[in-house]
Design an enzyme around this catalytic site. Structure first.
Site, PDB file in Angstrom:
ATOM      1  CG  ASP A  40      21.257  16.811 -15.712  1.00 23.70           C
ATOM      2  OD1 ASP A  40      20.187  16.616 -16.342  1.00 23.70           O
ATOM      3  OD2 ASP A  40      21.946  17.824 -15.825  1.00 23.70           O
ATOM      4  CG  HIS A 243      -1.478  -3.973 -10.188  1.00 24.66           C
ATOM      5  ND1 HIS A 243      -0.367  -4.576  -9.641  1.00 24.66           N
ATOM      6  CD2 HIS A 243      -2.413  -4.014  -9.220  1.00 24.66           C
ATOM      7  CE1 HIS A 243      -0.629  -4.961  -8.406  1.00 24.66           C
ATOM      8  NE2 HIS A 243      -1.877  -4.635  -8.129  1.00 24.66           N
ATOM      9  CG  ASP A 260      -6.114  -0.083  -5.635  1.00 22.69           C
ATOM     10  OD1 ASP A 260      -5.741   0.534  -4.610  1.00 22.69           O
ATOM     11  OD2 ASP A 260      -5.860  -1.284  -5.834  1.00 22.69           O
ATOM     12  CG  ASP A 271      -3.844  -0.802  -1.066  1.00 24.08           C
ATOM     13  OD1 ASP A 271      -4.438  -0.344  -2.061  1.00 24.08           O
ATOM     14  OD2 ASP A 271      -3.343  -1.946  -1.046  1.00 24.08           O
ATOM     15  CG  HIS A 350      -6.648 -10.070  -6.397  1.00 20.55           C
ATOM     16  ND1 HIS A 350      -7.226  -9.907  -5.170  1.00 20.55           N
ATOM     17  CD2 HIS A 350      -7.447  -9.425  -7.286  1.00 20.55           C
ATOM     18  CE1 HIS A 350      -8.325  -9.177  -5.313  1.00 20.55           C
ATOM     19  NE2 HIS A 350      -8.497  -8.876  -6.592  1.00 20.55           N
ATOM     20  CG  HIS A 354      -1.463  -6.409   0.417  1.00 21.44           C
ATOM     21  ND1 HIS A 354      -1.147  -5.175   0.941  1.00 21.44           N
ATOM     22  CD2 HIS A 354      -2.338  -6.174  -0.597  1.00 21.44           C
ATOM     23  CE1 HIS A 354      -1.788  -4.243   0.249  1.00 21.44           C
ATOM     24  NE2 HIS A 354      -2.531  -4.813  -0.674  1.00 21.44           N
ATOM     25  CG  HIS A 361       1.856  -5.405  -1.877  1.00 18.23           C
ATOM     26  ND1 HIS A 361       1.875  -6.121  -3.030  1.00 18.23           N
ATOM     27  CD2 HIS A 361       0.674  -4.731  -1.894  1.00 18.23           C
ATOM     28  CE1 HIS A 361       0.753  -5.886  -3.732  1.00 18.23           C
ATOM     29  NE2 HIS A 361       0.022  -5.035  -3.049  1.00 18.23           N
ATOM     30  CD  GLU A 384      -6.227  -5.867  -2.097  1.00 14.17           C
ATOM     31  OE1 GLU A 384      -6.369  -5.452  -3.248  1.00 14.17           O
ATOM     32  OE2 GLU A 384      -5.199  -5.679  -1.430  1.00 14.17           O
ATOM     33  CE1 TYR A 388     -10.788  -6.638 -10.086  1.00 15.38           C
ATOM     34  CE2 TYR A 388     -10.421  -8.898  -9.356  1.00 15.38           C
ATOM     35  CZ  TYR A 388     -10.371  -7.544  -9.114  1.00 15.38           C
ATOM     36  OH  TYR A 388      -9.910  -7.086  -7.897  1.00 15.38           O
ATOM     37  NE  ARG A 406      -8.352  -3.899  -6.187  1.00 14.17           N
ATOM     38  CZ  ARG A 406      -8.032  -3.793  -7.468  1.00 14.17           C
ATOM     39  NH1 ARG A 406      -8.371  -4.746  -8.321  1.00 14.17           N
ATOM     40  NH2 ARG A 406      -7.367  -2.739  -7.919  1.00 14.17           N
ATOM     41  CD  GLU A 408      -6.886  -2.473  -1.414  1.00 17.01           C
ATOM     42  OE1 GLU A 408      -6.950  -1.828  -2.485  1.00 17.01           O
ATOM     43  OE2 GLU A 408      -5.855  -3.056  -1.024  1.00 17.01           O
TER      44      GLU A 408
HETATM   45  N1  GLY Z   1      -2.928  -1.256  -4.841  1.00 19.89           N
HETATM   46  C1  GLY Z   1      -2.306  -2.502  -4.872  1.00 19.89           C
HETATM   47  C2  GLY Z   1      -3.041  -3.467  -4.093  1.00 19.89           C
HETATM   48  O1  GLY Z   1      -4.215  -3.273  -3.805  1.00 19.89           O
HETATM   49  O2  GLY Z   1      -2.508  -4.440  -3.646  1.00 19.89           O
HETATM   50 MN    MN Z   2      -5.167  -1.418  -3.615  1.00 20.44          MN
HETATM   51 MN    MN Z   3      -4.076  -3.775  -1.694  1.00 22.64          MN
END
Ligand code: GLY
Ligand code: MN
Ligand code: MN
Length: 439
Positions: A40, A243, A260, A271, A350, A354, A361, A384, A388, A406, A408
Site C-alpha cells: 500500500d 545517465h 547533472d 537541468d 547524445h 532538448h 525533456h 549540453e 566521454y 559535460r 549544460e
Molecule cells: N539530465 C538529463 C539530460 O541532461 O538530458
Molecule cells: Mn542534464
Molecule cells: Mn539535459
C-alpha cells in the site's frame, strides 16, 4: 481548506489561449495515474504536466474537459470529499472546492464521468485526447465514445475523431510566456545555487550520496517540490555513463565530478550539468578536455537567436567536438571519414540539447511534417555538449582515459538572442577553482 499552489488566474489565461486554437474541437485531459511501489505504498505522486498546465490541480483520478464556446465551457471531474480517506492520504478539494478554488465552470464527481461526458460531448465531431498514457482513463473514455456512437443509430456516423492532445498542447508549452518563464527562471536559479553549494562542499573522501544530499537540501530549502529527473552524481569514470545514478561511490583525489541535477519548481525543471575537480584544481589533462568542451558550449550559446534551426546547433556541436577529438588524439585519419563512420559518436553519443520546461525533456516538436523548425523567442532549451572517454579505451591517450565532461546550461530565446538562465553556476576554470579554494 488548502489553496492551489499558484495564482489560479495563470491557468485560466492558459485555458483561454488554447480554447482560441481548438477550432471547435473538445479537449479532454486525464490526471496522471498513481503508481504502486509496493503493497500500500505509492511512488511520490506528480500530476500530469498537461493537467497541471491547464488547471493547477494536483490530485489523481480527475479529468478536465473543455468545450469551446459552450456552456459550461470548462468542466472537471474530481474525487468526492471523503473524510476517512483524507485522514489517511490528505486533503481533497472535492467538486465544490475545485469549482470555487480553480475557477472551473462546472465540476462533478469522478463517479459521474461516463454519464456526464456523454451529455457534454454530444454534437462534437473531434476531440483532443492523449491515448495510452493512462489505461484506466482510456477505458472510461472508450465507454463514453462507444455510447455516443451508439446514440447516433444508423445515421452512418462513426466515432468522434481523436487527435493527439499532447502534440496540440506541446506547442503551447514550448513557447513560454511570462507566467511560464517566472517559474522556469526560478527553477534554474535554485538549480544553479545548488551546484554552487556542491562545489563548496566537495573534497576528496566525500561520497557521491553526500553530494546529492547537499544539492537536495538546497533544492528543498528554496521551495523546490522535487527534482525534474534523477540526480546524476558521477565521480571519476562514472561520468562516462551518461545517465549514471547509482551515486554510491567515494569522490577521489585527482578525479573529476560530473553533476547533472535540476530542481523542479511549480512544475518547471532546471537541468544543469557542471564538471569540476574533486580536489578543486584541474589537472592539465582534465583542463584540455574541459576547456575544449567549454569553448564549444560558449560558441553555440553565442549563436542562438530566433530563426536558427535547432538541428544546426547540434550539427555545429558535433563538428566542433569531432575537431576536439582529433586535437586530443582520440581520433585519427580524415575527419570526413571519421564522421561518416560515426567514430565521433563513441565519445559524444547524445544531442546538443532538448526543449526544457515542465518536463525536463519538454513537449513540443523539433520537426514539423519532416521539416526542421526554426527556434523562436520564448523557447527554452539546454545546450549540453560533452566528451566521454571510457576508462578501458586502449585507443585513447592514457592520461585521458576515464574522463567524462559535460557542461549544460538552460537558455531562453529572446527577440534578438538568448538569455542564459543558469549563469549562477560557474563554469570557467578559474571561477570554479576560485570558488573551491574558499572551502
Ligand atoms: N539530465 C538529463 C539530460 O541532461 O538530458
Ligand atoms: Mn542534464
Ligand atoms: Mn539535459
Amino acid at each position: 481548506m488548502r489553496k492551489p499552489a499558484e495564482n489560479v488566474e495563470i491557468f485560466k489565461r492558459r485555458r483561454k489561449k488554447i480554447i482560441e486554437k481548438l477550432n471547435g474541437a473538445a479537449l479532454i485531459v486525464a490526471a496522471h495515474p498513481e503508481q504502486v511501489r509496493n503493497d500500500d505504498v505509492h511512488h511520490f505522486y506528480r500530476q500530469d504536466s498537461n493537467m497541471y498546465y491547464l488547471t493547477g490541480f494536483e490530485e489523481p483520478e480527475s479529468f478536465l474537459l473543455i468545450r469551446p464556446d459552450q456552456k459550461p465551457e470548462t468542466v472537471m471531474f474530481v474525487r468526492e470529499k471523503n473524510i476517512e480517506r483524507e485522514t489517511w492520504d490528505g486533503f481533497r478539494f472535492g467538486p465544490e472546492g475545485t469549482k470555487n478554488e480553480f475557477l472551473i465552470d462546472a465540476v462533478y464527481s469522478i463517479d459521474k464521468f461516463e454519464e456526464k461526458a456523454i451529455e457534454l460531448l454530444k454534437g462534437f465531431e473531434e476531440i483532443y485526447y492523449r491515448l495510452f498514457k493512462n489505461p484506466d482513463a482510456d477505458a472510461r473514455l472508450q465507454k463514453v465514445l462507444t455510447a455516443l456512437k451508439r446514440a447516433q443509430g444508423r445515421t452512418g456516423y462513426g466515432l468522434l475523431t481523436i487527435k493527439d492532445a499532447d502534440l496540440f498542447l506541446g506547442e503551447f508549452r514550448l513557447k513560454k510566456d511570462e507566467d511560464d518563464l517566472a517559474n522556469q527562471r526560478r527553477a534554474c536559479q535554485i538549480s544553479s545555487d545548488a551546484h554552487v553549494a556542491a562545489m563548496k562542499f566537495v573534497k576528496p573522501g566525500v561520497s557521491e550520496r553526500q553530494v546529492q544530499a547537499v544539492i537536495s537540501h538546497e533544492f528543498h530549502m528554496n521551495g523546490a517540490a522535487r527534482v525534474g529527473y534523477p540526480y546524476i552524481i558521477a565521480s571519476g569514470s562514472n561520468a562516462t555513463t551518461l545517465h549514471y545514478n547509482f551515486n554510491d561511490q567515494v569522490c577521489k583525489n585527482g578525479d573529476l565530478l560530473l553533476i547533472d541535477a535540476g530542481a523542479e519548481y511549480n512544475y518547471y525543471s532546471g537541468d544543469i550539468t557542471r564538471t569540476f575537480p574533486v580536489n578543486g584544481k584541474f589537472s592539465s589533462a582534465q583542463k584540455k578536455v574541459y576547456q575544449g568542451v567549454l569553448n564549444i558550449q560558449k560558441e553555440i550559446i553565442a549563436m542562438i537567436k530566433p530563426g536558427l534551426y535547432f538541428k544546426d546547433l547540434h550539427k555545429i556541436g558535433e563538428d566542433r567536438l569531432t575537431d576536439l577529438m582529433f586535437e586530443l588524439g582520440l581520433l585519427c585519419g580524415k575527419k570526413e571519414d571519421a564522421m561518416k563512420a560515426n567514430e565521433h559518436r563513441k565519445y559524444y553519443p547524445h544531442g546538443i540539447g532538448h526543449w526544457l520546461g515542465m518536463d525536463v525533456h519538454d513537449a513540443g516538436l523539433y520537426f514539423i511534417k519532416g521539416e526542421p523548425r526554426p527556434i523562436e523567442a520564448g523557447m527554452c532549451f539546454t545546450v549540453e555538449p560533452g566528451l566521454y572517454i571510457p576508462a578501458d579505451d586502449k585507443s585513447a591517450p592514457e592520461e585521458l582515459r576515464g574522463i567524462g565532461v559535460r557542461i549544460e546550461d538552460n537558455i531562453v530565446v529572446t527577440a534578438n538572442g538568448c538569455d542564459n538562465l543558469t549563469v549562477g553556476a560557474p563554469k570557467e576554470i578559474d571561477a570554479i577553482e576560485k570558488l573551491m579554494a574558499q572551502r
